[in-house]
Structures are given as structure tokens and as C-alpha cells.
Design a protein around this motif. Structure first.
Motif, PDB file in Angstrom:
ATOM      1  N   PRO A  24       0.843  -1.194   0.000  1.00 57.91           N
ATOM      2  CA  PRO A  24       0.000   0.000   0.000  1.00 57.91           C
ATOM      3  C   PRO A  24       0.880   1.247   0.000  1.00 57.91           C
ATOM      4  N   LEU A  25       0.563   2.199  -0.854  1.00 59.54           N
ATOM      5  CA  LEU A  25       1.365   3.421  -0.953  1.00 59.54           C
ATOM      6  C   LEU A  25       0.750   4.547  -0.131  1.00 59.54           C
ATOM      7  N   PHE A  26      -0.481   4.891  -0.473  1.00 63.36           N
ATOM      8  CA  PHE A  26      -1.179   5.943   0.272  1.00 63.36           C
ATOM      9  C   PHE A  26      -2.648   5.888  -0.075  1.00 63.36           C
ATOM     10  N   GLU A  27      -3.451   6.601   0.688  1.00 63.99           N
ATOM     11  CA  GLU A  27      -4.869   6.698   0.379  1.00 63.99           C
ATOM     12  C   GLU A  27      -5.325   8.128   0.555  1.00 63.99           C
ATOM     13  N   LYS A  28      -6.462   8.429  -0.028  1.00 63.95           N
ATOM     14  CA  LYS A  28      -7.029   9.761   0.126  1.00 63.95           C
ATOM     15  C   LYS A  28      -8.539   9.667   0.239  1.00 63.95           C
ATOM     16  N   ILE A  29      -9.092  10.414   1.189  1.00 64.17           N
ATOM     17  CA  ILE A  29     -10.542  10.561   1.280  1.00 64.17           C
ATOM     18  C   ILE A  29     -10.957  11.593   0.243  1.00 64.17           C
ATOM     19  N   LEU A  30     -11.932  11.260  -0.571  1.00 63.64           N
ATOM     20  CA  LEU A  30     -12.306  12.128  -1.685  1.00 63.64           C
ATOM     21  C   LEU A  30     -13.036  13.366  -1.199  1.00 63.64           C
ATOM     22  N   SER A  31     -12.517  14.526  -1.573  1.00 62.83           N
ATOM     23  CA  SER A  31     -13.197  15.789  -1.296  1.00 62.83           C
ATOM     24  C   SER A  31     -14.356  15.961  -2.282  1.00 62.83           C
ATOM     25  N   ALA A  32     -15.148  17.003  -2.052  1.00 66.17           N
ATOM     26  CA  ALA A  32     -16.247  17.286  -2.984  1.00 66.17           C
ATOM     27  C   ALA A  32     -15.710  17.537  -4.388  1.00 66.17           C
ATOM     28  N   SER A  33     -14.612  18.269  -4.486  1.00 67.31           N
ATOM     29  CA  SER A  33     -14.104  18.557  -5.836  1.00 67.31           C
ATOM     30  C   SER A  33     -13.424  17.334  -6.444  1.00 67.31           C
ATOM     31  N   ASP A  34     -12.818  16.483  -5.623  1.00 66.17           N
ATOM     32  CA  ASP A  34     -12.282  15.223  -6.154  1.00 66.17           C
ATOM     33  C   ASP A  34     -13.394  14.382  -6.772  1.00 66.17           C
ATOM     34  N   ALA A  35     -14.597  14.517  -6.224  1.00 66.04           N
ATOM     35  CA  ALA A  35     -15.702  13.665  -6.647  1.00 66.04           C
ATOM     36  C   ALA A  35     -16.577  14.335  -7.711  1.00 66.04           C
ATOM     37  N   ASP A  36     -16.170  15.513  -8.146  1.00 63.30           N
ATOM     38  CA  ASP A  36     -16.965  16.253  -9.139  1.00 63.30           C
ATOM     39  C   ASP A  36     -16.764  15.641 -10.529  1.00 63.30           C
ATOM     40  N   LEU A  37     -17.840  15.134 -11.094  1.00 59.55           N
ATOM     41  CA  LEU A  37     -17.758  14.455 -12.387  1.00 59.55           C
ATOM     42  C   LEU A  37     -17.324  15.380 -13.512  1.00 59.55           C
ATOM     43  N   LYS A  38     -17.633  16.672 -13.391  1.00 57.00           N
ATOM     44  CA  LYS A  38     -17.246  17.600 -14.459  1.00 57.00           C
ATOM     45  C   LYS A  38     -15.753  17.862 -14.422  1.00 57.00           C
ATOM     46  N   LEU A  39     -15.189  17.875 -13.235  1.00 54.57           N
ATOM     47  CA  LEU A  39     -13.741  18.059 -13.132  1.00 54.57           C
ATOM     48  C   LEU A  39     -13.030  16.752 -13.473  1.00 54.57           C
ATOM     49  N   ALA A  40     -13.537  15.666 -12.914  1.00 51.53           N
ATOM     50  CA  ALA A  40     -12.988  14.326 -13.196  1.00 51.53           C
ATOM     51  C   ALA A  40     -11.500  14.256 -12.934  1.00 51.53           C
ATOM     52  N   ARG A  41     -11.082  14.895 -11.856  1.00 53.97           N
ATOM     53  CA  ARG A  41      -9.663  14.908 -11.528  1.00 53.97           C
ATOM     54  C   ARG A  41      -9.486  14.747 -10.033  1.00 53.97           C
ATOM     55  N   LEU A  42      -8.363  14.148  -9.674  1.00 56.93           N
ATOM     56  CA  LEU A  42      -8.058  13.858  -8.277  1.00 56.93           C
ATOM     57  C   LEU A  42      -6.789  14.594  -7.879  1.00 56.93           C
ATOM     58  N   ILE A  43      -6.882  15.399  -6.827  1.00 53.22           N
ATOM     59  CA  ILE A  43      -5.693  16.046  -6.293  1.00 53.22           C
ATOM     60  C   ILE A  43      -4.900  15.009  -5.494  1.00 53.22           C
ATOM     61  N   ILE A  44      -3.645  14.839  -5.876  1.00 54.62           N
ATOM     62  CA  ILE A  44      -2.763  13.906  -5.174  1.00 54.62           C
ATOM     63  C   ILE A  44      -1.951  14.698  -4.156  1.00 54.62           C
TER      64      ILE A  44
END
Length: 128
Positions: A24-44
Motif C-alpha cells: 500500500p502506498l497511500f490513500e485519500k478521502i475524496l473531497s467534494a471537488s475530487d468527486a466532481d464528475l465535471k472536473l474528473a480529476r483527483l488532487i494527489i
DNA sequence: AGCCATGCACCG
DNA sequence: CGGTGCATGGCT
């Protein structure tokens, strides 16, 4: 027949039969913007990106193939934004993955490394 | 001191 | 006028 009979040491057998190691490397709890389908991007998170993802020098970043827990392969775009003197790392092009996994704010995405090969695998844990 | 969630300008 | 790519500001 006899000359082709395998004569292997125990340590060779160990190496051959060893299962892939999954770290396992790391994990992230998804923020509202991480989960925004229009953005479709994940902040690492920066430290995670720089510790565990490939180095990127240019602003264009690179295409990165990541496998999901079921062995399906996905291709994303890994790059960064300049922010002050620093960087914000972002994984882009996640729309299909998000839809397929019902990716939502509050869920947890986990990244793993599989050796040998160094392949990156990602999994999603839904909120309980 | 600076990350990062999100706002938002601007470019096509 | 929708998205990219950066700016802003809350928060630690």
C-alpha cells in the motif's frame, strides 16, 4: 529425459514461486471537488505524489496506466499545476472510472504498488 | 509556512 | 460558455 530433469535449489524455487508483493502506498478521502464528475480529476497530496508516483519535470506531465482491483487497466493523465513556488499534483481523466465505480465524496481511494514490475493499482473503499 | 479545497479568469 | 490552469484563502 534425465538431462532435462530440473535440478533447482530451494532458494530458486522460493524465488520462482514467490507471489507478487503488494505494498500500500497511500490513500485519500475524496473531497467534494475530487468527486466532481465535471472536473474528473483527483488532487494527489504532494508528499504522496513525490514519494510514490513517477517524477515529472515538465508541465505536460505524463500518461499513467493504473489497474483497478479487478485487473482492468485505466489510463489517466498525471501532471501538476504551479502554485506559488510549489506544485499541486493532479490525476486527470477519471470520469469513466468515477462513473464505473460510483466514486463519491467521502469514499477512500487507495494506491498500491505491485512488485515485480512496479505496476500501480488503485482501489476504492466506499463510506460505510 | 505552505498545502490543498475550491473559486474563478480567460481562452477557445 | 465550459474547462483548464491558476489564484485565493481556510486551515493545520
Amino acid at each position: 529425459e534425465a538431462q532435462n530433469w530440473p535440478q533447482v535449489t530451494d532458494s530458486e524455487l522460493q524465488k520462482v514461486s514467490r507471489k507478487a508483493t503488494v505494498t500500500p502506498l497511500f490513500e485519500k478521502i475524496l473531497s467534494a471537488s475530487d468527486a466532481d464528475l465535471k472536473l474528473a480529476r483527483l488532487i494527489i497530496p504532494k508528499r504522496c505524489a513525490e514519494n510514490f508516483f513517477p517524477d515529472i519535470s515538465g508541465l505536460h506531465g505524463l500518461r499513467i496506466k493504473i489497474q483497478d482491483i479487478d485487473g482492468n487497466e485505466w489510463e489517466f493523465h498525471y501532471r501538476y499545476w504551479l502554485n506559488g513556488g510549489s506544485r499541486i499534483y493532479v490525476l486527470e481523466g477519471l470520469r469513466d472510472y468515477m462513473v464505473s465505480k460510483k466514486w463519491q465524496s467521502g469514499d477512500t481511494v487507495t494506491f498500491y504498488r505491485v512488485e515485480p514490475g512496479g505496476k500501480v493499482v488503485m482501489g476504492l473503499r466506499k463510506t460505510s
